[in-house]
Design an enzyme around this catalytic site. Structure first.
Site, short mmCIF file in Angstrom:
data_model
loop_
_atom_site.label_atom_id
_atom_site.label_comp_id
_atom_site.label_asym_id
_atom_site.label_seq_id
_atom_site.Cartn_x
_atom_site.Cartn_y
_atom_site.Cartn_z
N SER A 16 -16.29 -2.39 9.06
CA SER A 16 -16.92 -2.02 10.32
C SER A 16 -18.45 -1.90 10.23
O SER A 16 -19.15 -2.39 11.13
CB SER A 16 -16.31 -0.73 10.86
OG SER A 16 -14.97 -0.97 11.19
N LYS A 65 -6.39 8.91 13.32
CA LYS A 65 -6.37 8.43 14.72
C LYS A 65 -5.63 9.40 15.65
O LYS A 65 -5.92 9.44 16.85
CB LYS A 65 -5.75 7.03 14.80
CG LYS A 65 -6.66 5.96 14.23
CD LYS A 65 -6.11 4.57 14.46
CE LYS A 65 -6.98 3.53 13.80
NZ LYS A 65 -6.54 2.15 14.01
N ASN A 86 -9.24 5.48 18.45
CA ASN A 86 -10.05 4.83 17.41
C ASN A 86 -11.53 4.81 17.78
O ASN A 86 -12.36 4.35 16.99
CB ASN A 86 -9.54 3.41 17.12
CG ASN A 86 -10.03 2.41 18.13
OD1 ASN A 86 -10.25 2.73 19.30
ND2 ASN A 86 -10.23 1.17 17.69
N GLY A 129 4.37 2.31 12.78
CA GLY A 129 3.26 3.24 12.54
C GLY A 129 2.23 3.19 13.65
O GLY A 129 2.52 2.77 14.79
N GLY A 130 1.00 3.61 13.32
CA GLY A 130 -0.07 3.71 14.31
C GLY A 130 -0.38 2.39 15.01
O GLY A 130 -0.46 2.33 16.24
N LEU A 227 -1.46 -8.46 11.61
CA LEU A 227 -2.61 -7.57 11.86
C LEU A 227 -3.49 -7.41 10.62
O LEU A 227 -4.63 -6.96 10.72
CB LEU A 227 -2.12 -6.19 12.32
CG LEU A 227 -2.20 -5.95 13.82
CD1 LEU A 227 -1.53 -7.04 14.62
CD2 LEU A 227 -1.63 -4.60 14.19
N TYR A 229 -6.12 -8.11 7.89
CA TYR A 229 -7.29 -8.99 7.88
C TYR A 229 -7.83 -9.26 6.47
O TYR A 229 -8.76 -10.02 6.31
CB TYR A 229 -8.41 -8.43 8.78
CG TYR A 229 -8.72 -6.96 8.57
CD1 TYR A 229 -9.53 -6.56 7.53
CD2 TYR A 229 -8.18 -6.00 9.41
CE1 TYR A 229 -9.81 -5.22 7.34
CE2 TYR A 229 -8.46 -4.66 9.23
CZ TYR A 229 -9.28 -4.27 8.19
OH TYR A 229 -9.55 -2.94 8.00
N GLY A 250 -5.39 -11.04 11.55
CA GLY A 250 -5.88 -9.77 12.07
C GLY A 250 -7.40 -9.68 12.18
O GLY A 250 -7.93 -8.75 12.78
P1 NAP Z 1 0.64 3.17 9.30
O1 NAP Z 1 0.50 4.06 10.46
O2 NAP Z 1 0.70 3.72 7.92
O3 NAP Z 1 2.01 2.32 9.57
C1 NAP Z 1 2.48 1.37 8.64
C2 NAP Z 1 3.89 0.92 9.03
O4 NAP Z 1 4.28 -0.05 8.06
C3 NAP Z 1 4.95 2.03 8.96
O5 NAP Z 1 5.93 1.78 9.94
C4 NAP Z 1 5.52 1.85 7.56
O6 NAP Z 1 6.83 2.29 7.41
C5 NAP Z 1 5.50 0.33 7.44
N1 NAP Z 1 5.55 -0.10 6.06
C6 NAP Z 1 4.69 0.22 5.06
N2 NAP Z 1 5.08 -0.37 3.90
C7 NAP Z 1 6.21 -1.06 4.20
C8 NAP Z 1 7.10 -1.87 3.44
N3 NAP Z 1 6.89 -2.09 2.13
N4 NAP Z 1 8.17 -2.43 4.06
C9 NAP Z 1 8.39 -2.21 5.38
N5 NAP Z 1 7.61 -1.44 6.16
C10 NAP Z 1 6.52 -0.88 5.58
O7 NAP Z 1 -0.51 2.08 9.27
P2 NAP Z 1 -1.22 1.37 10.52
O8 NAP Z 1 -2.42 2.12 10.93
O9 NAP Z 1 -0.16 1.11 11.54
O10 NAP Z 1 -1.75 0.00 9.86
C11 NAP Z 1 -0.83 -1.00 9.47
C12 NAP Z 1 -1.53 -2.31 9.13
O11 NAP Z 1 -2.21 -2.81 10.27
C13 NAP Z 1 -2.59 -2.19 8.02
O12 NAP Z 1 -2.50 -3.33 7.21
C14 NAP Z 1 -3.91 -2.19 8.78
O13 NAP Z 1 -4.97 -2.72 8.02
C15 NAP Z 1 -3.56 -3.13 9.94
N6 NAP Z 1 -4.41 -2.89 11.11
C16 NAP Z 1 -5.26 -3.89 11.47
C17 NAP Z 1 -6.09 -3.75 12.55
C18 NAP Z 1 -6.99 -4.87 12.95
O14 NAP Z 1 -7.96 -4.63 13.69
N7 NAP Z 1 -6.72 -6.09 12.53
C19 NAP Z 1 -6.07 -2.55 13.31
C20 NAP Z 1 -5.18 -1.53 12.92
C21 NAP Z 1 -4.36 -1.72 11.81
P3 NAP Z 1 7.18 3.79 6.96
O15 NAP Z 1 6.80 4.64 8.13
O16 NAP Z 1 8.62 3.73 6.69
O17 NAP Z 1 6.34 4.09 5.75
#
Ligand code: NAP
Length: 289
Positions: A16, A65, A86, A129-130, A227, A229, A250
């Site tokens: 960022s 968040k 965010n 997740g988030g 998502l 990146y 992403g």
């Molecule tokens: P988060 O709140 O921690 O949620 C992650 C989700 O993934 C949870 O449902 C988690 O399950 C699941 N998960 C994690 N490891 C797993 C595995 N080995 N097998 C299956 N499910 C798994 O994280 P988040 O904020 O949502 O972010 C998730 C991803 O999105 C990250 O890679 C982040 O960099 C990306 N993202 C990108 C942007 C963008 O602008 N491109 C914006 C936001 C996020 P459990 O709850 O069971 O642990």
């Protein structure tokens, strides 16, 4: 001087600052965007410091968040819907507003021809997740026909289902909502597949949330949107492309959510997307060289 920043923990890999500082420079705005890495027990103190030291606004990333909401005076309608923030902006007299630009960032990155199909589309989303919350709100706001959520944890899955049903009612929608465990994934009807898990993210770049066999069931013409990146092309996207499917990284969401936050802080409509994209891509060259 326009003072901006990002709070989270950890923050060492955030792109960022590079993206926002390049935009500020291009727009000829006297300002700076800094990182504020903070542990949870220091979050309130940091929030008060930012509010009282003339900072205009800041981004919020993992893991704050949702936690940040209790410090804010107001939420925008979309942040209220997703219950995650965010982007924080300080208005007059230190009053703070929380917004969520992940919703618009996710949506704007999608090519127009796919956006048009969403009201008749079946979307499969992996993760609960988030990011999954923001993505599903974006899809609901754009009247998606059917939404299937796959995750590994049944408790989180049913909590997410409840959340989606409540939002569906609030928005008065007819969207078909289904949830299932990831091990039961069936992509045979998915027009759009969205990965919101970190599976495949650097350094675990040889992992994918779904196998090639599962991807082969996708209808031709479907779009696979990861998502993640970093890396820009995950194993999921590389495999999908090898099967002739459409793919989206992403990176574009990252840039679009950043551009939207910047627009809120500067009150300028058109953030320099090209400059922000170039700054992000150049940092990748730096990381990988
Ligand atoms: P988060 O709140 O921690 O949620 C992650 C989700 O993934 C949870 O449902 C988690 O399950 C699941 N998960 C994690 N490891 C797993 C595995 N080995 N097998 C299956 N499910 C798994 O994280 P988040 O904020 O949502 O972010 C998730 C991803 O999105 C990250 O890679 C982040 O960099 C990306 N993202 C990108 C942007 C963008 O602008 N491109 C914006 C936001 C996020 P459990 O709850 O069971 O642990």
């Amino acid at each position: 001087m326009l003072k901006l920043g990002i709070i989270g923990y950890p923050l060492e890999h955030t792109l960022s600052p590079v993206m926002h500082n390049a935009a500020l420079q291009y727009l000829n705005i006297n300002g700076s965007y800094k990182t504020y890495e903070v542990k949870e027990n220091e979050l309130e103190k940091l929030f008060c410091y930012l509010r009282d030291s003339g900072v205009k606004g800041f981004n919020v990333t993992i893991p704050y968040k949702t936690t940040i909401i209790k410090f804010l005076d107001k939420l925008t309608e979309r942040a209220e819907l997703v219950q995650a923030v965010n982007t924080v902006t300080f208005q007059g007299e230190g009053k703070s507003v929380g917004d969520n630009t992940d919703i618009v960032g996710f949506w704007e990155a999608i090519p127009d021809n796919f956006k048009k199909k969403v009201p008749k589309a079946s979307v499969s989303l992996i993760g609960a997740g988030g990011a999954a919350h923001a993505v599903s709100i974006a899809l609901l706001l754009n009247k998606v026909d059917s939404l299937k959520i796959y995750a590994r944890n049944s408790e989180k899955l049913s909590g997410f289902e409840e959340f989606l049903e409540s939002r569906k009612q609030k928005l008065n929608l007819k969207t078909k909502i289904q949830v299932d465990l990831l091990k039961n994934i069936d992509l045979s009807e998915a027009d759009l597949l969205v990965n919101t898990t970190p599976v495949g993210m650097f350094p675990d770049i040889d992992k994918s949330p779904v196998t090639k066999e599962e991807l082969k069931r996708l209808p031709q013409g479907s779009l696979i949107y990861d998502l993640i990146y970093n890396p820009k092309q995950t194993l999921l996207l590389v495999t999908a492309a090898s099967l002739g499917l459409n793919t989206l990284s992403g990176i574009e969401m990252l840039i679009r959510q950043g551009a939207s936050s910047l627009g809120i802080w500067t009150q300028q409509k058109d953030a320099p997307l090209g400059v922000m994209r170039l700054a992000v891509e150049q940092s990748f060259e730096h990381i990988y060289s």
